[in-house]
Design an enzyme around this catalytic site. Structure first.
Site, PDB file in Angstrom:
ATOM      1  N   GLN A  98       2.966   8.281  -7.493  1.00  0.00           N
ATOM      2  CA  GLN A  98       4.008   7.259  -7.599  1.00  0.00           C
ATOM      3  C   GLN A  98       4.674   7.313  -8.974  1.00  0.00           C
ATOM      4  O   GLN A  98       4.011   7.169 -10.007  1.00  0.00           O
ATOM      5  CB  GLN A  98       3.444   5.857  -7.349  1.00  0.00           C
ATOM      6  CG  GLN A  98       4.584   4.856  -7.141  1.00  0.00           C
ATOM      7  CD  GLN A  98       4.165   3.406  -7.197  1.00  0.00           C
ATOM      8  OE1 GLN A  98       3.494   2.991  -8.140  1.00  0.00           O
ATOM      9  NE2 GLN A  98       4.562   2.624  -6.206  1.00  0.00           N
ATOM     10  N   TYR A 179      10.693  -3.654 -11.210  1.00  0.00           N
ATOM     11  CA  TYR A 179      10.773  -2.624 -12.258  1.00  0.00           C
ATOM     12  C   TYR A 179      12.171  -1.985 -12.263  1.00  0.00           C
ATOM     13  O   TYR A 179      13.090  -2.465 -11.596  1.00  0.00           O
ATOM     14  CB  TYR A 179       9.650  -1.596 -12.079  1.00  0.00           C
ATOM     15  CG  TYR A 179       8.274  -2.234 -12.178  1.00  0.00           C
ATOM     16  CD1 TYR A 179       7.877  -2.891 -13.353  1.00  0.00           C
ATOM     17  CD2 TYR A 179       7.396  -2.239 -11.105  1.00  0.00           C
ATOM     18  CE1 TYR A 179       6.636  -3.509 -13.445  1.00  0.00           C
ATOM     19  CE2 TYR A 179       6.152  -2.864 -11.194  1.00  0.00           C
ATOM     20  CZ  TYR A 179       5.780  -3.488 -12.360  1.00  0.00           C
ATOM     21  OH  TYR A 179       4.551  -4.115 -12.452  1.00  0.00           O
ATOM     22  N   ARG A 226       8.930   3.104  -2.361  1.00  0.00           N
ATOM     23  CA  ARG A 226       8.320   1.787  -2.137  1.00  0.00           C
ATOM     24  C   ARG A 226       9.316   0.704  -2.528  1.00  0.00           C
ATOM     25  O   ARG A 226       9.870   0.746  -3.631  1.00  0.00           O
ATOM     26  CB  ARG A 226       7.055   1.646  -2.970  1.00  0.00           C
ATOM     27  CG  ARG A 226       6.229   0.416  -2.589  1.00  0.00           C
ATOM     28  CD  ARG A 226       4.887   0.403  -3.308  1.00  0.00           C
ATOM     29  NE  ARG A 226       3.857  -0.191  -2.470  1.00  0.00           N
ATOM     30  CZ  ARG A 226       2.990  -1.111  -2.904  1.00  0.00           C
ATOM     31  NH1 ARG A 226       3.015  -1.536  -4.141  1.00  0.00           N
ATOM     32  NH2 ARG A 226       2.074  -1.602  -2.082  1.00  0.00           N
ATOM     33  N   GLY A 320      -4.742  -1.993  -0.194  1.00  0.00           N
ATOM     34  CA  GLY A 320      -4.951  -1.994  -1.638  1.00  0.00           C
ATOM     35  C   GLY A 320      -6.360  -2.419  -2.000  1.00  0.00           C
ATOM     36  O   GLY A 320      -7.275  -1.594  -2.089  1.00  0.00           O
TER      37      GLY A 320
HETATM   38  C1  8OZ Z   1      -0.650  -4.821 -10.992  1.00  0.00           C
HETATM   39  C2  8OZ Z   1      -0.850  -4.723 -12.358  1.00  0.00           C
HETATM   40  C3  8OZ Z   1      -0.031  -3.918 -13.108  1.00  0.00           C
HETATM   41  C4  8OZ Z   1       0.988  -3.217 -12.528  1.00  0.00           C
HETATM   42  C5  8OZ Z   1       3.135  -3.163  -9.497  1.00  0.00           C
HETATM   43  C6  8OZ Z   1       2.490  -1.291 -10.842  1.00  0.00           C
HETATM   44  O1  8OZ Z   1       3.216  -4.397  -9.440  1.00  0.00           O
HETATM   45  C7  8OZ Z   1       2.279  -2.540 -10.523  1.00  0.00           C
HETATM   46  C8  8OZ Z   1       1.202  -3.318 -11.155  1.00  0.00           C
HETATM   47  C9  8OZ Z   1       0.373  -4.125 -10.406  1.00  0.00           C
HETATM   48  O2  8OZ Z   1       3.776  -2.433  -8.741  1.00  0.00           O
END
Ligand code: 8OZ
Length: 363
Positions: A98, A179, A226, A320
């Site tokens: 990913q 993000y 995703r 998960g």
């Molecule tokens: C939990 C803690 C830190 C990062 C995401 C990559 O929310 C994460 C993430 C999840 O997609």
């Protein structure tokens, strides 16, 4: 009728069952953001998954926002990942990397020269990040210059090249959870006035340029994405998410991506979050426009997963937390064995404890 325990084919990749290991941040990379021998053990223990999706891995130092997350931009990181994929393959598994850039969900602490994190617009996220001194507000980001965006696309392409060198069977673009990719898509975080902001077409421009760049490195059926259209984590919000994501998944389907990986509802939260964001419709549009398959995720148990595959609402199900606690989750689901319970205090720290020491089922 398909079942959860039957094989499936994503393009030319045969997966022996429909049970996917979801991407899980575990914060156990070393100081250089390299996966260690412990990661080799952890992933290899889970090699009976139909497909393993790696924890989110930053494409550059600028893309980092959490401590001890692995990268895919240095030689050492590529070598570390190669050890992981070699071991997973030797154990009979398949693995996807990913690709991650956190954008504004970061802190100057992580950034080169302690510079501000980058984002579509200079709007601070109402979210916290964990740095060595504890939880802190995300730093005020700076807006990317238009000319920098092409460089960023190249960083993603380079990361994909590195993934290939590291032996990954597939790559997944992290477009979820507020993000960088999600920040460009949504009109709350993207208030740009150039070709990368404004209309839905403009807000999709950078995400689709990244997808197209990834498909130059891997065949499109080996590229997944995703998305979390209904989620609002990390200050992700949009005035009309259903229209936005309908158009996006149509574009992604037309590119014949290997899969659409949907977080259904709120990430780490309720599945019935923002029900107006019709996820069934998004799946339908993706498939009808040429997308190869759908992976569904978020709070599935055995019965829900079996039903979703049987009724065709998903081709594969990503688990998960159950995969954290059950390295042999596939066998446990298939045979109805009891599940180990996960210890959330060791999700993001703690070396081997809560990482590689969960027992396999013993009759
Ligand atoms: C939990 C803690 C830190 C990062 C995401 C990559 O929310 C994460 C993430 C999840 O997609």
């Amino acid at each position: 009728m398909a079942t959860l325990y039957e094989s499936f084919q994503i393009g030319d990749l045969v997966v022996p069952n429909r049970i996917v290991m979801a991407p899980l941040t575990r914060s156990r990379a070393n100081e250089q953001c390299e996966p260690t021998d412990l990661a080799v053990t952890y992933y290899t223990q889970r090699a009976t998954a139909g497909l393993i999706i790696s924890e989110a891995s930053q494409i550059s130092q600028q893309g980092q926002g959490y401590i001890c997350t692995p990268g895919i931009y240095t030689e050492g990181q590529v070598k570390g990942w190669r050890r992981v994929t070699d071991a997973v393959h030797a154990a009979g598994g398949r693995m996807c990397l990913q690709l991650w850039h956190v954008g504004r969900i970061s802190h100057t602490h992580f950034q080169p020269h302690q510079a501000p994190p980058v984002a579509p617009s200079a709007i601070r996220a109402q979210a916290k990040v964990f740095i060595p001194s504890g939880f802190e507000d995300c730093s005020m980001p700076r807006a990317l210059e238009t000319a920098e965006i092409a460089e960023l696309v190249k960083s993603y392409a380079q990361a994909a090249q590195n993934a290939k060198q590291a032996g990954f069977d597939m790559i997944e673009l992290h477009g979820a959870n507020g993000y960088l990719i999600d920040q460009f898509l949504r009109d709350q975080s993207n208030q740009r006035t150039d070709a990368f902001g404004g209309s839905i077409e403009n807000r999709m421009r950078f995400p689709l340029q990244v997808v197209d760049a990834l498909c130059q490195v891997y065949p499109s059926h080996r590229v997944g994405i995703r998305l979390s259209p209904a989620a609002t984590v990390h200050d992700a919000d949009d005035s009309d998410p259903l229209t936005l994501f309908s158009e996006l998944v149509r574009q992604l389907g037309q590119r014949r991506l290997g899969y659409l990986h949907l977080v259904e509802g709120q990430t780490l939260g309720p599945r019935d979050w923002r029900p107006a964001v019709d996820l069934g419709r998004l799946k339908k549009i993706f498939r009808a426009s040429g997308g190869l398959s759908v992976i569904a995720n978020n709070g599935y148990d055995r019965q829900m997963a079996e039903r979703a595959v049987e009724d065709g609402s998903a081709d594969m199900i990503a688990f998960g937390v159950p995969f954290i606690a059950n390295p042999d989750l596939v066998a446990r689901l298939q045979h109805g064995y009891p599940l180990n319970q996960a210890d959330s205090s060791t999700f993001y720290k703690g070396g081997a404890k809560g990482y590689t020491d969960y027992p396999f089922y013993a009759a």
